[in-house]
Design an enzyme around this catalytic site. Structure first.
Site, PDB file in Angstrom:
ATOM      1  N   LYS A 170       0.888  -1.177   0.000  1.00  0.00           N
ATOM      2  CA  LYS A 170       0.000   0.000   0.000  1.00  0.00           C
ATOM      3  C   LYS A 170       0.922   1.221   0.000  1.00  0.00           C
ATOM      4  O   LYS A 170       1.353   1.673   1.061  1.00  0.00           O
ATOM      5  CB  LYS A 170      -0.887  -0.041   1.259  1.00  0.00           C
ATOM      6  CG  LYS A 170      -2.165   0.764   1.203  1.00  0.00           C
ATOM      7  CD  LYS A 170      -1.998   2.243   0.996  1.00  0.00           C
ATOM      8  CE  LYS A 170      -1.360   2.964   2.172  1.00  0.00           C
ATOM      9  NZ  LYS A 170      -0.978   4.357   1.828  1.00  0.00           N
ATOM     10  N   SER A 223       5.207   7.864  10.264  1.00  0.00           N
ATOM     11  CA  SER A 223       5.306   8.764  11.420  1.00  0.00           C
ATOM     12  C   SER A 223       5.018   8.012  12.720  1.00  0.00           C
ATOM     13  O   SER A 223       4.391   6.943  12.709  1.00  0.00           O
ATOM     14  CB  SER A 223       4.316   9.913  11.243  1.00  0.00           C
ATOM     15  OG  SER A 223       3.007   9.386  11.209  1.00  0.00           O
ATOM     16  N   CYS A 278      14.134  10.433   7.787  1.00  0.00           N
ATOM     17  CA  CYS A 278      14.094  10.007   9.189  1.00  0.00           C
ATOM     18  C   CYS A 278      15.497   9.958   9.779  1.00  0.00           C
ATOM     19  O   CYS A 278      15.654   9.810  10.982  1.00  0.00           O
ATOM     20  CB  CYS A 278      13.412   8.651   9.327  1.00  0.00           C
ATOM     21  SG  CYS A 278      14.409   7.328   8.673  1.00  0.00           S
ATOM     22  N   GLU A 376       9.778  16.074  16.043  1.00  0.00           N
ATOM     23  CA  GLU A 376      10.244  15.929  14.656  1.00  0.00           C
ATOM     24  C   GLU A 376       9.643  17.054  13.808  1.00  0.00           C
ATOM     25  O   GLU A 376       8.429  17.246  13.806  1.00  0.00           O
ATOM     26  CB  GLU A 376       9.807  14.576  14.104  1.00  0.00           C
ATOM     27  CG  GLU A 376      10.280  14.343  12.687  1.00  0.00           C
ATOM     28  CD  GLU A 376       9.950  12.945  12.156  1.00  0.00           C
ATOM     29  OE1 GLU A 376       8.794  12.527  12.274  1.00  0.00           O
ATOM     30  OE2 GLU A 376      10.866  12.290  11.631  1.00  0.00           O
TER      31      GLU A 376
END
Ligand code: NAD
Length: 475
Positions: A170, A223, A278, A376
């Protein structure tokens, strides 16, 4: 509109769609369908059906197909890179690097005949031997984020399928075009229909995968809040899960660091991929006398960076993924100023361009415990802080709830060793700005950066995508 790939056929579900943008111009370039639970079920049924045969296909045949896929990836590296730049925005050079790092995992997976071996202990007890064999787990679902549209899918399905599993991918609804091209090449390599299926969409499609009784394992990267959701939901439905989440990466610079080499590494870490990485260095912490030299050098070098469309030669910082994300990053800059940071470099002037641009920005004097020091941001914003000792710097880094990466710049082996020992991050760099493990090592986030036990790629990947059968034999 792009289609779903079900049992080897591209189908266009009649569903609501979302636009896919070129972030450098703000133009809509495609539409992606928001698949429903029914669409997900079709993909899972196709994968289940293919599993019966694929899981019995000899490993040598599976690996040979992967070698062919690898050759096609090499052949289409430029095309894949252009697709990434067009709908993600990163520079072509960064896109090429992304494809290269993805291919690295395919290289690793081609070693399946070695990697999938079991173990034997003869004479475990009187006249008896013991062995274990590796088996695939079944249908696996992969849910990647937007920021590496080719590399992160390649962290997932090549290892899974070479181990005998079948796969439902996906892709991110914001950057699904890389996965579409990967699937076309995968089929061109000769993999049977249904071994890799693609279902596009967002939350509804993800939730359908997490709860589907025929999905045995879920590989997620995204996330932190969604990683937690995926970990809980998939585990609650009896699946094995690896869920990599967000990050807040600290870069520590000691006074003895080689500044000439450290500055470009810090710039690439903080502003490469427009900070949407990341492993982006998010807070640079200078120790003692490094403060003055690093601050000055960073300011000068950052102001020289070229911002613009990723396909234009010489551009170093591309746009952000969406305007709403840019607004969020701008909000963090405002928050930093409210928290009494000062603006060393202000990139906000770039926001007037068409496209979703934001220039590299440095917030100086970022205090401990502040939002910009802990959350973040995921944009081209570097926070700068100054402390007196290495212990203090490590303490600052360890305050973050995340633990993806931490890096130290120093010429001292003793300091580097102390940093490696005490910093609470699963990927550590010494004089390296982006400490990304090679494909044959695990992508090893700690704390709030990872939920699960077996990480993506490397031998962790093999463990994740296989289950063991232990046999005791006496004749
Ligand atoms: P995201 O969490 O918004 O999306 C990731 C995937 O989850 C997408 O496929 C999306 O469709 C799906 N999703 C989004 N919201 C959902 C919901 N409410 N319920 C179910 N599914 C949902 O992440 P993103 O913005 O695409 O990617 C950026 C994030 O990914 C950053 O936080 C970054 O640090 C992280 N990331 C982590 C790693 C790592 O290895 N730790 C690597 C790359 C990116």
């Amino acid at each position: 509109m792009i289609g779903n790939l079900i049992a080897g056929a591209w189908v266009q579900p009649e569903r609501d769609t979302l636009p896919i943008y070129n972030p450098a111009t703000g133009e809509i370039i495609e539409q992606v369908p928001l698949s429903t639970a029914d669409d997900v079920d079709r993909a899972v049924q196709a994968a289940s059906h293919a599993y019966a045969q694929w899981s019995r296909t000899p490993v040598m045949e599976r690996a040979q197909l992967l070698f062919r896929f690898k050759a096609l990836l090499e052949e289409h590296l430029e095309e894949l890179s252009a697709i990434i730049t067009r709908h993600h925005g990163k520079t072509l050079e960064e896109a090429r690097g992304e494809v290269r790092r993805g291919i690295e995992v395919v290289d690793f997976a081609c070693g399946a005949p070695t990697l999938l071996q079991g173990r034997t202990l003869r004479l475990v007890t009187s006249e008896a031997d013991q062995d274990y064999y590796r088996y695939p787990v079944g249908v696996v679902a992969g849910i990647p984020p937007f920021n590496f549209p080719v590399m992160i899918p390649l962290w997932m399905f090549p290892l899974a399928v070479v181990a005998g599993n079948t796969f439902v991918l996906k892709p991110s609804e914001r950057t699904p075009l890389g996965a579409v091209r990967l699937a076309e090449l995968f089929h061109e390599a000769g993999f049977p229909d249904g071994v890799l299926n693609i279902v596009h969409g967002a939350k509804e499609a993800v939730d359908a995968l997490l709860t589907h009784p025929q999905v045995q394992a879920v590989s997620f990267v995204g996330s932190a809040p969604v990683a937690q959701h995926v970990y809980r939901e998939a585990a609650r439905h009896g699946k094995r899960v690896q869920a990599a989440g967000g990050a807040k990466n600290y870069l520590v610079i000691l006074p003895d660091a080689d500044i000439e080499r450290a500055i470009p590494a810090i710039l690439n870490s903080a502003f490469g991929n427009a900070g949407e990485r990341c492993l982006a260095g998010s807070v640079a912490v200078t120790v003692g006398a490094a403060s003055h030299s690093v601050t000055e050098a960073l300011k000068v070098a950052t102001e020289r960076l070229t911002v613009g469309p990723g396909d234009r030669p010489g551009v170093q910082v591309g746009p952000l993924i969406r305007d709403e994300h840019r607004q969020k990053v701008l909000g963090y800059i405002q928050q930093g100023l409210r928290e009494r940071a000062t603006l060393l470099v202000d990139g906000r002037g770039y926001t007037h361009r068409s496209g979703f641009f934001l220039g590299p920005t440095i917030l100086d004097e970022v205090a401990p415990g502040t939002t910009v020091g802990l959350e973040e941001i995921f944009g081209p914003v570097l926070s700068l802080a100054h402390v007196d000792s290495l212990d203090e710097a490590i303490e600052r880094a360890n305050q973050a709830t995340f633990g993806n990466m931490a890096t130290i710049f120093t010429e001292s082996g003793r300091a580097a060793r102390a940093f490696r020992e005490w910093v609470e991050a699963g990927m550590v760099g010494v004089n390296v700005g982006v400490a990304q493990p090679f494909g044959f090592y695990p992508f090893s986030g700690w704390k709030g950066s990872f939920y699960g036990d077996l990480h993506l790629h490397g031998t962790d990947g093999i463990e994740f995508y296989t289950r063991k059968k232990v046999v005791i034999t006496r004749w």
